[in-house]
Design an enzyme around this catalytic site. Structure first.
Site, PDB file in Angstrom:
ATOM      1  N   LYS A 165       0.794  -1.336   0.053  1.00  0.00           N
ATOM      2  CA  LYS A 165       0.197  -0.079  -0.152  1.00  0.00           C
ATOM      3  C   LYS A 165       0.885   1.122   0.048  1.00  0.00           C
ATOM      4  CE  LYS A 165      -3.912   1.828   2.802  1.00  0.00           C
ATOM      5  NZ  LYS A 165      -4.781   1.460   3.883  1.00  0.00           N
TER       6      LYS A 165
ATOM      7  N   SER B  65      -9.891   1.311   2.694  1.00  0.00           N
ATOM      8  CA  SER B  65      -9.134   2.243   1.627  1.00  0.00           C
ATOM      9  C   SER B  65      -7.880   1.369   1.012  1.00  0.00           C
ATOM     10  CB  SER B  65      -8.112   3.132   2.829  1.00  0.00           C
ATOM     11  OG  SER B  65      -7.509   2.662   3.671  1.00  0.00           O
TER      12      SER B  65
ATOM     13  N   SER C 113      -9.756  -1.073   6.839  1.00  0.00           N
ATOM     14  CA  SER C 113      -9.252  -0.976   5.634  1.00  0.00           C
ATOM     15  C   SER C 113      -8.569  -2.090   4.989  1.00  0.00           C
ATOM     16  CB  SER C 113      -8.268   0.393   5.476  1.00  0.00           C
ATOM     17  OG  SER C 113      -8.945   1.487   5.536  1.00  0.00           O
TER      18      SER C 113
HETATM   19  N1  GLN Z   1     -12.985   3.494   6.054  1.00  0.00           N
HETATM   20  C1  GLN Z   1     -12.555   4.099   7.526  1.00  0.00           C
HETATM   21  C2  GLN Z   1     -12.110   5.609   7.193  1.00  0.00           C
HETATM   22  O1  GLN Z   1     -12.535   6.114   6.176  1.00  0.00           O
HETATM   23  C3  GLN Z   1     -11.511   3.435   7.970  1.00  0.00           C
HETATM   24  C4  GLN Z   1     -10.329   3.638   7.171  1.00  0.00           C
HETATM   25  C5  GLN Z   1      -8.998   2.805   7.418  1.00  0.00           C
HETATM   26  O2  GLN Z   1      -9.128   1.707   7.904  1.00  0.00           O
HETATM   27  N2  GLN Z   1      -7.896   3.210   7.036  1.00  0.00           N
HETATM   28  O3  GLN Z   1     -11.753   6.006   8.365  1.00  0.00           O
END
Ligand code: GLN
Length: 487
Positions: free
Chosen positions: A79, A154, A178
């Protein structure tokens, strides 16, 4: 044989045994990147030359009869919020465009030590804020199972790369879901390790009390191998635990008979997709057939988790993201005339709308006069949520829930409604707030052919137990591997 169909465990064994060359393996994955990437767009950077050089070095090592590492020749996607020395690291944000990592993250260092090969850096929601990868400042990544749908987020690029077999393994970060939510949308295994088990040194921080790095894999055995390589104490991360990955992976082998599985009633709610619920319940029935004991449990503070997260995470983000000021990293507004103008112009132009929303929410919640009412209160509710898990784990060994209330949705379906997007993580967020271990594994397909994820949650450092249960399901109900590439 198509070398991209091999698991990481198989690749490492073949490369070490001389039945396949690392260069050959990496070339097969790069060829698949060439064919599929125009449709999927999982990668922000493809590291063709350095991957081939690294693979060549692995093959030479073997030719010299040196002992090869546990991930010899395994192509890995990373990532783009994890530092790989010398390579651009953008967090899929304009503010970091052009920034080259000055050092390797601890996970990268450990993967390199085991002769893994980095094939590319993957797309994400800007600074890991989002659930669909649509918040990337660069482009959208498509779900390999249906290219009209999002891959989740994400870490959408990492999930898509593994699902489409462009990489054998990938790493992502999980702050509120994420890793698990994109794993569920893309039909792969995604593991969020216990807070502190994997070092975050070299991970660009989003919300430091929640962030964890973890693997994406096509099998539970690959996920276990990945964790055993990257886990363990690191003095450079002050939140790093003293536990070794072997301790966390204890219990990996063993029976399902007698395993106590809890179904939290708050996670089977009206409004959740009926196909998702049916598939998750069928997977639990499968574990029951293998001798597991299934019980209903309650996590009474679950409904406060999303609200609590959206105070804690933005507050920490507003502080972590203060370092992107146009002075030290990436973008710097050229026309600014004073220091204040540099900050304003750089941050104004460099951050996208969701990141700005989070910074504003967080700055507000932390400001004088509001701190106790918001951040302080959220921390107290967080304790109650963690205690719910402690109570539940007195009665059961693991919890089984859907990973997300729906399967992958179409592009644009939730972009105009941040709350609808935030609810995609309603089942994953509590585990980050509590800091325990959790994972997602594929448990079925919808009628439209989209993957459904089952989430398993266990106490801190129970990764072995989670992977044992997941492994039993994987054996009992093998999940189709994505052959068409994409549709
Ligand atoms: N979707 C969640 C957010 O927008 C979690 C994102 C993540 O785990 N980095 O914060």
């Amino acid at each position: 044989m198509d070398l991209t169909e091999l698991t990481a465990v198989e690749i490492a064994a073949k490369v070490a045994g001389g039945q396949a060359g690392a260069v050959e393996v990496v070339k097969a994955h790069l060829a698949r990147v060439k064919t599929l990437e125009p449709k999927i767009k999982a990668f922000v950077t493809v590291l063709e030359d350095s991957a081939l050089r690294a693979a060549q070095a692995v093959d030479s090592k073997r030719a010299r009869k040196e002992k090869l590492g546990r991930l010899a020749g395994v192509p890995i996607a990373l990532k783009d919020n994890i530092l790989l020395e010398g390579v651009e690291t953008t967090c899929s944000s304009k503010i970091l465009k052009g920034y080259r990592a000055a050092y390797d993250a601890t996970v990268v260092e450990r993967l390199k030590r085991e002769d893994a090969v980095f094939i590319g850096k993957t797309n994400l929601d800007e600074f890991a804020m989002g659930s669909s990868t649509e918040n990337s400042a660069f482009f959208k990544t498509a779900n390999p199972w249906d290219t009209n749908c999002v891959p989740g987020g994400s870490s959408g690029g990492s999930a898509a790369a593994v699902a489409a077999r462009m990489a054998a393994l990938a790493f992502g970060s999980d702050t509120g879901g994420s890793i698990r939510q994109p794993a569920s949308f893309c039909g792969v295994v995604g593991l969020k390790p216990t807070y502190g088990l994997v070092s975050r040194y070299g991970l660009i921080a989003f919300a430091s009390s929640l962030d964890q790095i973890g693997p994406f894999a096509r099998t539970t055995a690959d996920a276990a191998l990945a964790l055993s390589v990257v886990g363990g104490h690191d003095p450079r991360d002050t939140t790093s635990s003293q536990k070794s990955p072997d301790e966390a992976l204890e219990g990996l082998e063993g029976q399902i008979k007698g395993l106590r599985i809890g179904l939290p009633k708050e996670y089977f709610i009206p409004g959740m997709d009926a196909e998702v619920e049916a598939s998750v319940r069928a997977a639990v029935d499968e574990l029951k057939k293998l001798g597991a004991v299934v019980k209903d449990v309650s996590l009474p503070h679950s409904s406060y988790a999303v609200g609590t997260y959206y105070i804690v995470a933005p507050s920490e983000a507003s502080s972590n993201l203060a370092r992107f000021d146009g002075i030290r990293y990436g973008l710097s507004a050229p026309e600014a005339r004073s220091l204040e103008e540099v900050y304003e112009a750089t941050r104004g132009a460099g951050f996208g709308p969701e990141v700005k929303r989070r910074i504003m929410l967080g700055t507000y919640a932390l400001s004088s006069g509001y701190y106790d009412a918001y951040y302080g209160k959220a921390q107290r509710v967080r304790t109650l949520i963690a205690r719910d898990f402690d109570e539940a784990f007195k009665a059961v060994d693991v919890l089984a829930t859907p990973t997300s209330p729906t399967a992958a949705f179409r592009f644009g379906a939730k972009t105009s409604d941040p709350l609808a997007m935030y609810l995609s993580d309603v089942f994953t967020i509590p585990s980050n707030l509590a800091g325990n271990a959790s994972m997602s594994l594929p448990c079925g397909l919808t009628k439209r052919g989209l993957p459904i994820g089952l989430q398993l949650i266990g106490p801190a450092f129970s990764e072995g137990l989670l992977l044992r249960a997941a492994g039993a399901l994987e054996k009992a109900k093998p999940f189709p591997i994505l052959n068409a590439g994409c549709s």
